[in-house]
Design a protein around this motif. Structure first.
Motif: not given
Length: 352
Positions: A135-136, A145-148, A307-309
């Motif tokens: 989901x992440x 260009x970006x990440x959660x 929350x753990x990624x």
């Protein structure tokens, strides 16, 4: 229970002192090859500056320390504020032609999509992102260009003076006149999270929801975390849109609070981070993005109930599994289009 002796303490101290020289080498051996390469380049830069509106000040500083412990010789200058204030600071830097920020993190997804369109972000997809939970990983920018970097969870908090039986069970319950003068909430003009919550609730119930909420005279702060402080002090009994990590941390420290997962949906915002194209420390910025995507980051944030990624790191204690609660998840497009509108509507409705 093991008995601690003076001899044992002295032996441990000697081992620690003797191991310091080898500690950095052992740490370097634990790094993956791409991390070692970036670390060497980042060490020559020596530092990075991180503008963040995602977690509160204490966990943000802890993240900075954990990064430096993993990558010695690279300091993190943490500049923590609400997301909207962080973006205003970044915009002021751009207008002044100043490059100070290396990595920008916000709870307002539209900030990163706008920066991408303005070609102000560096294109970099961390190799460590391949190990993020699906989901992440899938919520990151498809072009890299970006990440959660944070799964932002916002719900209702209550002081335990309000019993579980009496507590509101949904966002709509906050309109009940019995909560007049008891609610605390942040401000969408400062908090990206509260902006996203307004967008989601407006979609559910229309803006008339907030007109009715105004009749209950909520205390309006800035950050989504401000209501937790007021609840701890007993000045208000209900927090609207409080961050799950901040509230759980407060509970763990003995404060008489509890969480309410609203029946009409808990807000979840995939909150992104990106490196600036004009970052003064580009290698350190890339290394920081690798760190955010690594198990070390999720381990560093777990004591603060984030929350753990990563699948290797368990979810925070006291939180419900997200697959067991209904979620409100406005899209990045809805947030980008909706937040400017709800800011104006909010000021018209609440007068602040």
């Amino acid at each position: 229970m093991a008995r601690i002796t003076r001899r044992g303490v002295l032996a441990a101290a000697a081992a620690l002192g003797g191991g310091r020289a080898g500690g950095a080498a052992a740490q370097e051996q634990q790094l993956l090859p791409h991390e070692r390469e970036l670390h060497e380049a980042a060490r020559r830069e020596g530092e990075l500056t991180w503008y963040t509106g995602q977690m509160q000040a204490e966990p943000s500083e802890a993240i900075g320390r954990a990064f430096t412990e993993r990558f010695p010789g690279v300091k993190v200058n943490v500049v923590r504020s609400t997301s909207q204030v962080a973006f205003q600071r970044l915009s002021q830097d751009a207008r002044a032609g100043v490059a100070q920020c290396d990595v920008f993190s916000s709870v307002d997804q539209s900030h990163l999509t706008l920066l991408k369109r303005q070609e102000r972000l560096a294109q970099y997809r961390p190799l460590n992102a391949s190990g993020l939970i699906p989901a992440v990983r899938e919520a990151g920018d498809p072009d890299g260009y970006f990440q959660v970097s944070y799964l932002a969870i916002y719900l209702i908090g209550r002081h335990r003076r309000v019993t579980e039986a009496e507590a509101p069970r949904s966002w709509r319950d906050l309109l009940d006149p019995r909560w007049r003068g008891q609610i605390a909430v942040g401000h969408p003009g400062f908090s990206g999270a509260i902006g996203s919550l307004c967008v989601a609730l407006r979609k559910l119930y229309g803006w008339d929801y907030f007109r009715q909420l105004e009749r209950n005279r909520p205390h309006i702060g800035r950050s989504a975390g401000d209501p937790v402080t007021l609840l701890n002090a007993g000045e208000r009994t209900i927090g609207m849109g409080v961050p799950s990590p901040t509230t759980l941390l407060s509970i763990a420290r003995g404060n008489p609070l509890a969480l309410v997962y609203p029946a009409d949906g808990t807000l979840m915002v995939p909150a992104p981070s990106g490196a600036l194209r004009n970052a003064p420390h580009p290698n350190a910025a890339r290394l920081f993005l690798e760190f955010i995507a690594s198990p070390a980051y999720s381990r560093a944030t777990r004591p603060f109930f984030a929350e753990s990624l990563r699948p290797e790191v368990p979810p925070p204690d006291g939180a419900r599994p997200l697959d067991q609660v209904p979620l409100l998840m406005p899209t990045a497009e809805e947030v980008e289009r909706g937040i400017p509108e709800v800011k104006e509507l909010w000021r018209d409705t609440f007068g602040v």
